[in-house]
Design a protein around this motif. Structure first.
Motif, PDB file in Angstrom:
ATOM      1  N   ALA A 290       1.499   4.298   5.936  1.00 12.98           N
ATOM      2  CA  ALA A 290       1.368   2.870   5.632  1.00 12.98           C
ATOM      3  C   ALA A 290       2.671   2.124   5.908  1.00 12.98           C
ATOM      4  O   ALA A 290       2.664   1.030   6.488  1.00 12.98           O
ATOM      5  CB  ALA A 290       0.945   2.678   4.176  1.00 12.98           C
TER       6      ALA A 290
ATOM      7  N   CYS B 199       0.854   4.175  -2.757  1.00 11.26           N
ATOM      8  CA  CYS B 199       0.638   5.584  -2.413  1.00 11.26           C
ATOM      9  C   CYS B 199       1.743   6.468  -2.981  1.00 11.26           C
ATOM     10  O   CYS B 199       1.472   7.537  -3.554  1.00 11.26           O
ATOM     11  CB  CYS B 199       0.565   5.747  -0.895  1.00 11.26           C
ATOM     12  SG  CYS B 199      -0.924   5.052  -0.146  1.00 11.26           S
TER      13      CYS B 199
ATOM     14  N   TRP C 149       0.839  -1.203   0.000  1.00 12.16           N
ATOM     15  CA  TRP C 149       0.000   0.000   0.000  1.00 12.16           C
ATOM     16  C   TRP C 149       0.872   1.250   0.000  1.00 12.16           C
ATOM     17  O   TRP C 149       0.556   2.253  -0.648  1.00 12.16           O
ATOM     18  CB  TRP C 149      -0.936  -0.004   1.207  1.00 12.16           C
ATOM     19  CG  TRP C 149      -2.194  -0.783   0.998  1.00 12.16           C
ATOM     20  CD1 TRP C 149      -2.538  -1.980   1.569  1.00 12.16           C
ATOM     21  CD2 TRP C 149      -3.290  -0.432   0.138  1.00 12.16           C
ATOM     22  NE1 TRP C 149      -3.763  -2.392   1.108  1.00 12.16           N
ATOM     23  CE2 TRP C 149      -4.253  -1.468   0.241  1.00 12.16           C
ATOM     24  CE3 TRP C 149      -3.536   0.643  -0.716  1.00 12.16           C
ATOM     25  CZ2 TRP C 149      -5.451  -1.439  -0.473  1.00 12.16           C
ATOM     26  CZ3 TRP C 149      -4.732   0.669  -1.425  1.00 12.16           C
ATOM     27  CH2 TRP C 149      -5.664  -0.358  -1.303  1.00 12.16           C
TER      28      TRP C 149
END
Length: 349
Positions: free
Chosen positions: A24, A12, A8
Motif C-alpha cells: 500500500a 495494515c 491504508w
C-alpha cells in the motif's frame, strides 16, 4: 489517492499485516512522490521490527519478505517505463525538477506580487535574506537535504531502536513536518502530509493536535483566498474548534501528562520551576495564537495591503505559521525522544 493509500498502509501495519502495508505504501509513494515525507518512519519501523525479531531468525525472514515485496511493487509500477533508460530518466527529472531551485514559485524573491507563500523555513528566511540570489541551486539542494536529514534523524533513530506503533505514528508527524519545513520545493498544500498523521494521534494529544490542525488550515489562507474559499474557511474553522472543545475538552487537557510531556518534565525536575504553571502558560499561548490568527485572517480578507507592500499579509501568515510549526517540531521530537520504551504497545513478537 496517495494519502488514502498511505492511511491504508498505516492501518495494515497496526494489524501486523506488514507485507500488505508495504504494498500500500509503495503504491502511495509511486502515485505521488511527496509521500517521501512519510517514507522514513515506514522504513525505520519495519526495520526495527526485523531487528527485534532477530536477524538470525524470524527477523531475517521478515526482512527478506519485505525487500521482495517492495522490489516487486516498484517493478510493477515502473514496468511501463522500463523499456528505455532515457524514458526512466525523463520521468525522474519531472518528478524531481531540482534545476528550478529551492522554491516552487518566486517566494518573496522580488518586490513584485507573488501569490504563493509557503510557511516553511526557507520562504520565511527569504523575507530577510534572498536565498535564491546568494546560493546556487545545487547548493540550495545540498543545504535543504542536510538540514532536513538532521532534523528528522533523532526520531528515526529512536523508532528503529525502539519500534512501537505509538512511536511510529508520532514519527510520521515529526518527519513529515521536518520535510515540510526544510525540504526542497515545498507547496502550501504539502501541509496535508503533516495534518493527516496528526489526525491519527488526536485521541492521545487532543489539545496539541487541535492547535496544529488550526494552524495548518490558517497557513493555507493566502491560497484559500486566491481560490475563492474564504466562506468555507470562516465557517469550518470555528466549527472544527467548537467540536474539539466539546468532544475532547481540549482546554482541560493541558497538563504535562496530558501533553505526553511527563517524562520530559521529570527529567527537568529541579531545573525548571515554572512547570507547575505549565497548563496555564500553554492555555495562554493557545488563546494568543488564536487571536493572532483571527486578526490576520480578518486583515487578509478585509483590508487592502499598502501599495509598496502588496504581499504584507500573505508574508505575515507564512511567517507566523512557520514559527508555530517550528515549535510543533520541537514538541513532537520531545514527545518521541522522552517516550518510555514501547509504552502502551503490544509486544512485537
Amino acid at each position: 489517492v496517495s494519502l488514502g493509500l498511505a492511511l491504508w498502509a498505516v492501518l495494515c501495519l497496526s494489524h501486523d499485516w506488514d507485507l500488505l502495508g508495504s504494498v500500500a505504501f509503495c503504491l502511495a509513494l509511486n502515485y505521488k512522490q511527496m509521500e517521501l515525507y512519510h517514507s522514513l518512519p515506514f522504513f525505520c519501523y519495519l526495520l526495527g521490527k526485523c531487528f527485534k525479531k532477530g536477524l538470525k531468525g524470524k527477523g531475517l525472514v521478515l526482512l527478506a519478505k519485505l525487500a521482495g515485496t517492495v522490489l516487486l511493487s516498484f517493478a510493477a509500477c515502473w514496468l511501463p517505463f522500463g523499456t528505455d533508460v532515457e524514458q526512466i530518466m525523463q520521468v525522474l527529472r519531472r518528478l524531481f525538477p531540482i534545476d528550478r531551485g529551492l522554491f516552487e514559485a518566486c517566494m518573496f524573491s522580488s518586490p513584485t506580487h507573488c501569490p504563493d507563500k509557503v510557511a516553511n523555513i526557507w520562504c520565511s528566511l527569504s523575507v530577510l535574506i534572498k536565498i535564491k540570489n546568494v546560493i546556487s541551486p545545487r547548493t540550495q539542494l545540498k543545504l535543504s537535504f542536510a538540514v532536513t536529514f538532521l532534523s528528522l534523524l533523532p526520531a528515526c533513530i529512536k523508532l528503529t531502536v525502539q519500534p512501537s506503533l505509538r512511536g511510529f505514528k508520532f514519527a510520521l508527524v515529526s518527519c513529515a513536518l521536518s520535510f515540510f519545513l526544510f525540504s526542497f520545493q515545498v507547496h502550501e498544500k504539502s501541509v496535508l502530509l503533516v495534518s493527516v498523521p496528526v489526525c491519527l494521534v488526536i485521541n492521545e494529544i487532543p489539545f496539541m493536535a487541535t492547535w496544529f490542525l488550526l494552524v495548518s488550515t490558517f497557513s493555507l489562507l493566502p491560497l484559500l483566498l486566491k481560490d475563492g474559499l474564504l466562506l468555507p474557511y470562516i465557517v469550518t474553522t470555528p466549527a472544527f474548534l467548537a467540536v474539539c472543545l466539546a468532544t475532547f475538552s481540549i482546554l482541560e487537557k493541558t497538563s504535562a501528562e496530558d501533553l505526553q510531556l511527563k517524562a520530559f518534565s521529570l527529567s527537568l525536575k529541579g531545573y525548571v520551576s515554572w512547570f507547575k504553571s505549565f497548563p496555564r502558560i500553554v492555555r495562554s499561548l493557545f488563546l494568543l495564537s488564536l487571536s493572532l490568527m483571527g486578526a490576520l485572517s480578518v486583515l487578509s480578507a478585509a483590508v487592502p495591503p499598502p501599495q509598496h507592500l502588496p504581499d504584507l499579509f500573505p508574508v505575515a501568515v507564512a511567517v507566523v505559521s512557520c514559527l508555530h510549526f517550528l515549535l510543533f517540531l520541537v514538541y513532537f521530537n520531545v514527545v518521541i525522544l522522552w517516550d518510555s520504551k514501547n509504552r502502551g504497545q503490544k509486544k512485537i513478537s
